[in-house]
Design a protein around this motif. Structure first.
Motif, PDB file in Angstrom:
ATOM      1  N   SER A  51      -1.807 -40.870  -3.226  1.00 37.48           N
ATOM      2  CA  SER A  51      -1.645 -42.318  -3.068  1.00 37.48           C
ATOM      3  C   SER A  51      -2.822 -42.921  -2.315  1.00 37.48           C
ATOM      4  CB  SER A  51      -0.339 -42.621  -2.317  1.00 37.48           C
ATOM      5  OG  SER A  51       0.778 -42.246  -3.083  1.00 37.48           O
ATOM      6  N   TYR A  52      -3.258 -42.211  -1.280  1.00 39.55           N
ATOM      7  CA  TYR A  52      -4.413 -42.689  -0.520  1.00 39.55           C
ATOM      8  C   TYR A  52      -5.660 -42.731  -1.405  1.00 39.55           C
ATOM      9  CZ  TYR A  52      -8.192 -42.785   2.914  1.00 39.55           C
ATOM     10  OH  TYR A  52      -9.327 -43.111   3.611  1.00 39.55           O
ATOM     11  N   GLU A  53      -5.820 -41.708  -2.236  1.00 31.64           N
ATOM     12  CA  GLU A  53      -6.977 -41.669  -3.131  1.00 31.64           C
ATOM     13  C   GLU A  53      -6.934 -42.813  -4.138  1.00 31.64           C
ATOM     14  OE1 GLU A  53      -8.988 -38.746  -6.533  1.00 31.64           O
ATOM     15  OE2 GLU A  53      -7.349 -38.002  -5.271  1.00 31.64           O
ATOM     16  N   MET A  54      -5.743 -43.126  -4.648  1.00 32.38           N
ATOM     17  CA  MET A  54      -5.612 -44.208  -5.619  1.00 32.38           C
ATOM     18  C   MET A  54      -5.912 -45.571  -4.982  1.00 32.38           C
ATOM     19  SD  MET A  54      -5.022 -42.584  -8.346  1.00 32.38           S
ATOM     20  CE  MET A  54      -4.610 -43.891  -9.487  1.00 32.38           C
ATOM     21  N   VAL A  55      -5.457 -45.763  -3.733  1.00 35.20           N
ATOM     22  CA  VAL A  55      -5.763 -47.010  -3.028  1.00 35.20           C
ATOM     23  C   VAL A  55      -7.260 -47.118  -2.793  1.00 35.20           C
ATOM     24  CG1 VAL A  55      -5.503 -48.243  -0.836  1.00 35.20           C
ATOM     25  CG2 VAL A  55      -3.504 -47.230  -1.943  1.00 35.20           C
ATOM     26  N   ASN A  56      -7.864 -46.016  -2.385  1.00 32.94           N
ATOM     27  CA  ASN A  56      -9.306 -46.012  -2.158  1.00 32.94           C
ATOM     28  C   ASN A  56     -10.068 -46.270  -3.452  1.00 32.94           C
ATOM     29  OD1 ASN A  56     -11.697 -45.376  -0.390  1.00 32.94           O
ATOM     30  ND2 ASN A  56     -11.921 -43.706  -1.858  1.00 32.94           N
ATOM     31  N   ARG A  57      -9.531 -45.767  -4.553  1.00 33.53           N
ATOM     32  CA  ARG A  57     -10.173 -45.991  -5.855  1.00 33.53           C
ATOM     33  C   ARG A  57     -10.142 -47.472  -6.221  1.00 33.53           C
ATOM     34  NH1 ARG A  57      -8.392 -42.148 -10.694  1.00 33.53           N
ATOM     35  NH2 ARG A  57      -9.203 -40.667  -9.144  1.00 33.53           N
ATOM     36  N   SER A  58      -9.003 -48.124  -5.973  1.00 30.44           N
ATOM     37  CA  SER A  58      -8.904 -49.560  -6.253  1.00 30.44           C
ATOM     38  C   SER A  58      -9.867 -50.356  -5.382  1.00 30.44           C
ATOM     39  CB  SER A  58      -7.468 -50.042  -6.021  1.00 30.44           C
ATOM     40  OG  SER A  58      -6.591 -49.496  -6.977  1.00 30.44           O
ATOM     41  N   ALA A 100       3.192 -47.961  -2.582  1.00 30.52           N
ATOM     42  CA  ALA A 100       3.558 -46.546  -2.716  1.00 30.52           C
ATOM     43  C   ALA A 100       3.037 -45.732  -1.534  1.00 30.52           C
ATOM     44  CB  ALA A 100       2.996 -45.990  -4.024  1.00 30.52           C
ATOM     45  N   LEU A 101       1.826 -46.036  -1.095  1.00 26.08           N
ATOM     46  CA  LEU A 101       1.249 -45.333   0.051  1.00 26.08           C
ATOM     47  C   LEU A 101       2.074 -45.587   1.306  1.00 26.08           C
ATOM     48  CD1 LEU A 101      -1.017 -43.661   1.351  1.00 26.08           C
ATOM     49  CD2 LEU A 101      -2.316 -45.779   1.604  1.00 26.08           C
ATOM     50  N   ASN A 102       2.461 -46.844   1.541  1.00 27.27           N
ATOM     51  CA  ASN A 102       3.268 -47.172   2.715  1.00 27.27           C
ATOM     52  C   ASN A 102       4.621 -46.470   2.662  1.00 27.27           C
ATOM     53  OD1 ASN A 102       1.334 -48.858   3.873  1.00 27.27           O
ATOM     54  ND2 ASN A 102       2.034 -50.638   2.727  1.00 27.27           N
ATOM     55  N   HIS A 103       5.180 -46.370   1.460  1.00 29.46           N
ATOM     56  CA  HIS A 103       6.458 -45.661   1.302  1.00 29.46           C
ATOM     57  C   HIS A 103       6.312 -44.203   1.735  1.00 29.46           C
ATOM     58  CE1 HIS A 103      10.258 -44.392  -0.462  1.00 29.46           C
ATOM     59  NE2 HIS A 103       9.599 -43.400  -1.019  1.00 29.46           N
ATOM     60  N   HIS A 104       5.243 -43.554   1.277  1.00 31.50           N
ATOM     61  CA  HIS A 104       5.030 -42.155   1.644  1.00 31.50           C
ATOM     62  C   HIS A 104       4.748 -42.008   3.142  1.00 31.50           C
ATOM     63  CE1 HIS A 104       5.312 -40.803  -2.409  1.00 31.50           C
ATOM     64  NE2 HIS A 104       4.237 -41.437  -2.828  1.00 31.50           N
ATOM     65  N   ILE A 105       4.038 -42.964   3.694  1.00 29.28           N
ATOM     66  CA  ILE A 105       3.670 -42.875   5.112  1.00 29.28           C
ATOM     67  C   ILE A 105       4.892 -43.028   6.012  1.00 29.28           C
ATOM     68  CG2 ILE A 105       2.440 -44.063   6.974  1.00 29.28           C
ATOM     69  CD1 ILE A 105       0.207 -44.656   5.001  1.00 29.28           C
TER      70      ILE A 105
END
Length: 239
Positions: free
Chosen positions: A35-42, A168-173
């Motif tokens: 999820s972190y990688e996908m946010v960074n990609r965006s 999604a990242l916040n959910h996982h965090i």
């Protein structure tokens, strides 16, 4: 004996749950990193798109400066900026490898950028012989806005995608650690309870064996004749 068997079952169940916890923990960490990688990609898509817009603007400014002043430095700056296009577009294409809609827009931008580059180089080449006419320079006024609009559409679309990825990242965090912590505490509590139950039963068994050995010793050392029978058939156990 039954309590001891139950304790062993609980112990194995706790160990099994700990193994499941280890797998879930690894899986959750992997999902979190993804999820972190996908946010960074965006974020990279938005950054590279903005970089392309700025590069396009600088190339246009250098191109117009060259037409006015015929300064070789302006031409060199134009070539530098225009040659950044393929690298940025290729990187954008890699970042959007899983998004067909965004790739379509990137290909369209690439086509427009190539047309703009060829158009500008044609005007510059023509300028070496004689000054270009207004009709020759005019396409510059509508080609650039079209490219900018398409790039803006890419950024806007990516912003919506980034919002979903950020959620999604916040959910996982925030929720994954609570789930994993609860699961691990339950597993550890089960293992500890089973382990303590087993130790308690072992101590009771040892005490019972010690008490029985003392009793047998007292019987054997008694000054009178003693016989102990056991079972329904009255089998002699001690005489």
């Amino acid at each position: 004996m039954k309590k001891t068997s139950t304790a062993y079952v609980l112990l194995f169940a706790g160990i099994f749950l700990l193994c499941i916890f280890s797998f879930l923990f690894y899986n959750r960490i992997e999902m979190l990193m993804n999820s972190y990688e996908m946010v960074n990609r965006s974020m990279q898509v938005s950054f590279q798109t903005e970089k392309l817009i700025l590069s396009l603007r600088d190339a246009s400014v250098s191109y117009r400066d060259y037409l006015r002043k015929h300064d070789k430095n302006s031409l060199a700056e134009f070539n530098k900026k225009i040659n950044e296009y393929p690298q940025i577009l290729n990187y954008l294409n890699e970042l959007e490898a899983e998004n067909a809609e965004q790739q379509k827009k990137i290909r369209y931008v690439n086509t427009l950028a190539q047309e703009y580059k060829n158009y500008v180089l044609g005007v510059i080449e023509y300028d070496k012989k004689q000054p270009p006419t207004e009709n020759m320079i005019a396409p510059d006024s509508f080609q650039l806005p079209t490219i900018r609009t398409t790039l803006t559409n890419i950024t806007n679309t990516e912003s919506k995608i980034m919002q979903q990825r950020d959620d999604a990242l916040n959910h996982h965090i925030y929720y994954a650690p609570l789930f994993l912590l609860s699961f691990s505490l339950i597993s550890l509590a089960l293992v500890i309870y089973a382990f303590l139950s087993i130790i308690k039963q072992i101590k009771k068994t040892q005490q019972l064996q010690l008490s029985e050995e003392k009793f047998r010793m007292l019987i054997k050392q008694a000054p009178v004749a003693i016989t102990i029978y056991s079972g329904a058939d009255s089998i002699v156990e001690i005489i």
